[in-house]
Design a protein around this motif. Structure first.
Motif, PDB file in Angstrom:
ATOM      1  N   TYR A  83       0.850  -1.185   0.000  1.00  0.00           N
ATOM      2  CA  TYR A  83       0.000   0.000   0.000  1.00  0.00           C
ATOM      3  C   TYR A  83       0.888   1.238   0.000  1.00  0.00           C
ATOM      4  O   TYR A  83       2.083   1.176   0.319  1.00  0.00           O
ATOM      5  CB  TYR A  83      -0.961   0.004   1.196  1.00  0.00           C
ATOM      6  N   SER A  84       0.266   2.353  -0.364  1.00  0.00           N
ATOM      7  CA  SER A  84       0.977   3.627  -0.406  1.00  0.00           C
ATOM      8  C   SER A  84      -0.023   4.726  -0.071  1.00  0.00           C
ATOM      9  O   SER A  84      -1.144   4.696  -0.576  1.00  0.00           O
ATOM     10  CB  SER A  84       1.550   3.855  -1.807  1.00  0.00           C
ATOM     11  N   ASP A 124      -8.487   7.140   1.576  1.00  0.00           N
ATOM     12  CA  ASP A 124      -7.495   6.751   2.584  1.00  0.00           C
ATOM     13  C   ASP A 124      -7.278   5.235   2.474  1.00  0.00           C
ATOM     14  O   ASP A 124      -7.920   4.569   1.657  1.00  0.00           O
ATOM     15  CB  ASP A 124      -7.943   7.174   3.997  1.00  0.00           C
ATOM     16  N   ILE A 125      -6.381   4.711   3.310  1.00  0.00           N
ATOM     17  CA  ILE A 125      -6.041   3.285   3.197  1.00  0.00           C
ATOM     18  C   ILE A 125      -7.251   2.402   3.534  1.00  0.00           C
ATOM     19  O   ILE A 125      -7.461   1.364   2.907  1.00  0.00           O
ATOM     20  CB  ILE A 125      -4.841   2.942   4.117  1.00  0.00           C
ATOM     21  N   ARG A 166      -1.912   5.509  -8.188  1.00  0.00           N
ATOM     22  CA  ARG A 166      -2.061   6.807  -7.517  1.00  0.00           C
ATOM     23  C   ARG A 166      -1.701   7.965  -8.446  1.00  0.00           C
ATOM     24  O   ARG A 166      -2.107   9.095  -8.218  1.00  0.00           O
ATOM     25  CB  ARG A 166      -1.144   6.895  -6.280  1.00  0.00           C
ATOM     26  N   ALA A 203      -1.678   0.643   8.748  1.00  0.00           N
ATOM     27  CA  ALA A 203      -2.300   1.930   8.432  1.00  0.00           C
ATOM     28  C   ALA A 203      -3.825   1.888   8.532  1.00  0.00           C
ATOM     29  O   ALA A 203      -4.483   2.909   8.365  1.00  0.00           O
ATOM     30  CB  ALA A 203      -1.907   2.360   7.021  1.00  0.00           C
ATOM     31  N   THR A 250       0.762  -0.008  -6.693  1.00  0.00           N
ATOM     32  CA  THR A 250       0.166   1.057  -5.883  1.00  0.00           C
ATOM     33  C   THR A 250       0.617   2.426  -6.391  1.00  0.00           C
ATOM     34  O   THR A 250      -0.144   3.378  -6.325  1.00  0.00           O
ATOM     35  CB  THR A 250       0.528   0.916  -4.380  1.00  0.00           C
ATOM     36  N   GLY A 268      -1.935  -3.857   4.642  1.00  0.00           N
ATOM     37  CA  GLY A 268      -2.111  -2.472   5.103  1.00  0.00           C
ATOM     38  C   GLY A 268      -2.423  -2.345   6.580  1.00  0.00           C
ATOM     39  O   GLY A 268      -2.773  -1.257   7.051  1.00  0.00           O
ATOM     40  N   ALA A 320      -4.577   7.399  -1.661  1.00  0.00           N
ATOM     41  CA  ALA A 320      -4.110   6.104  -1.160  1.00  0.00           C
ATOM     42  C   ALA A 320      -4.379   5.008  -2.184  1.00  0.00           C
ATOM     43  O   ALA A 320      -5.336   5.092  -2.964  1.00  0.00           O
ATOM     44  CB  ALA A 320      -4.812   5.765   0.148  1.00  0.00           C
ATOM     45  N   SER A 321      -3.530   3.980  -2.146  1.00  0.00           N
ATOM     46  CA  SER A 321      -3.732   2.815  -3.000  1.00  0.00           C
ATOM     47  C   SER A 321      -3.301   1.571  -2.234  1.00  0.00           C
ATOM     48  O   SER A 321      -2.374   1.627  -1.426  1.00  0.00           O
ATOM     49  CB  SER A 321      -2.895   2.960  -4.275  1.00  0.00           C
TER      50      SER A 321
END
Ligand code: AMP
Ligand code: GLY
Length: 422
Positions: free
Chosen positions: A230-231, A389-390, A298, A419, A294, A416, A326-327
């Motif tokens: 995730y990012s 968001d995540i 984005r 987060a 990710t 994730g 977020a991705s």
């Protein structure tokens, strides 16, 4: 513009997918998978066979080749393409040594004062064993060369470390990659993947990401190529990011240029963040897989100018814009991966999942058999969703992942987790 995408994983499908959004771009997967076949076409070849890659690029009059995986980069596929006048995204063989030899990379970091765990190099298994027995603390044993991510043993006991040396140096589980071993101090913290794109002189920072390497929930089980990512990860605050740029990225790219190995392409640094300080675990001379999935989802707008600018050695003042906050990417794997697994299982629900808003399903180990997409590898699909968001990205990605099925499907449910709040 005709672009050859060298490699066949989800990273290559993600790059091909993003590049094919540009008008007039045509992509050819070499060898690709069922995902690249759907947006372009595939040609079967061994991506490390530089002569074959060059011949294909010429035959197809390709304007650019994007080399995804480390093996062809370390084998010099980019050198061969450039020698034949074909623009290529990725480092040449000399610059790819940052990933091709872990010992080269550790000695390079020592020369340039880049923070990394203390280390010793051994070419004799008896000397390595004596060192481990005297050290009596947690150590990490690594084969020097490429071992598809499997040549690293994080040992909590001396016996485990010695067994690692035996496997690498005496049993030669990774062949010549185990001629020498590296034994380093064990760092404890949070791992982060940091990517930049460089042109040999300048670089563009991309967004931070976090991978999940272990096979099972709770970061248990064997290491894999990556079960999800995730990012952006919250551990990379603006202060931490600045330290990464100043203490790691800048000195790395300057050091490579000074040593006559200017780096072009994607540089992905694997870092351990220990109490807010970045330490380098390893360099990778390519995009991470699944981190890449990710990053490209984005990204706002075209990635083509950055890819071409890097390949030609001039990024100018290009800067990426991050559109999606977020991705998150969930990998669907074959049952048994990273050990042995069966192939050829028909996959259902792909179109329905891909049709969900904010979702893109990238293919990895897939193949088209008549009209059916079937499994053909360990990591099969990278189900990727963007969100505000995540939490939102995770909810979407899992909704899509649950719509897809194949016999033996395995996924982690906790991508994730660091987060996520729900
Ligand atoms: P590498 O291929 O060198 O990144 O190693 C693979 C994995 O081993 C990393 O992603 C870390 O999880 C772990 N690792 C490598 N080096 C260290 C270290 N010095 N301390 C703790 N864990 C490590
Ligand atoms: N996801 C880790 C790697 O690509 O090496």
């Amino acid at each position: 513009m005709r672009i050859l995408i060298v490699g066949g994983g989800a990273r290559e499908h993600a790059l091909a997918w993003r590049l094919s959004h540009d008008p007039g771009v045509e992509v050819i997967g070499a060898p690709g998978n069922a995902g690249t076949a759907a947006i372009g076409r595939n040609v079967e070849l061994d991506p490390t066979d530089a002569n074959r890659v060059v011949a294909l690029a010429k035959q197809e009059s390709a304007d650019l080749a994007v080399v995804g995986p480390e093996a062809p980069l370390v084998a010099g596929v980019v050198d061969a393409l450039r020698a034949n006048g074909i623009d290529a995204f990725g480092p040449d063989r000399n610059a790819a040594q940052l990933e091709g030899s872990k010992i080269f990379s550790k000695e390079f970091m020592a020369r340039h004062d880049i923070p990394t765990a203390g280390f010793r190099v051994f070419d004799d298994p008896d000397a390595a064993t004596r060192y481990i027995e005297e050290a009596s603390r947690p150590l990490v044993v690594k084969a020097d060369g490429l071992a598809a991510g499997k040549g690293v043993i994080v040992a909590s006991t001396a016996a485990e470390a010695v067994a690692g040396v035996d496997r690498i140096m005496r049993e030669r589980a990774f062949g010549d990659a185990g001629d020498r071993v590296l034994i380093e101090e064990c760092l404890v913290g949070q791992e982060v993947s940091y990517h930049v794109v460089a042109d040999g002189k300048r670089f563009i920072p991309l967004a931070p990401a976090q991978d999940h390497k272990r096979a099972y929930d709770g970061d248990e089980g064997p290491n894999t190529g990556g079960m999800g990512a995730y990012s952006p990860p919250p551990v990379v605050t603006p202060e931490v990011e600045q330290k990464i740029l100043d203490r790691v990225i800048d000195p790395t790219l300057q050091g490579m240029a000074v040593e006559g190995r200017p780096f072009r392409g994607a540089l992905f640094v694997g870092l351990m963040i220990v109490e807010g300080e970045p330490w380098v675990l390893e360099y990778n001379v390519r995009f991470g897989d699944p981190e890449c999935q990710t990053l490209v989802t984005r990204w706002a707008g075209s990635i083509l100018p950055i890819v071409v600018g890097s390949a030609r050695g001039d990024l100018g003042d290009l800067r990426p814009r991050w559109e999606a906050p977020a991705s998150l990417c969930v990998v669907l794997a074959s049952g048994g991966y990273p050990g042995s697994y069966e192939k050829g299982k028909p996959i259902t629900g792909l179109e329905e999942a891909d049709a969900l808003s904010n979702v893109t399903v990238f293919h990895a180990g897939t193949r088209l058999e008549r009209d059916t997409v079937v499994t053909s590898g360990g990591r099969v699909l990278s189900v990727t969703a963007i969100g505000a968001d995540i939490d939102q990205a995770a909810a979407r990605a899992y909704e899509a992942a649950d719509m897809i099925d194949f016999e033996g499907k395995h996924l982690r449910r906790d991508i994730g987790w660091r987060a996520r709040t729900r």
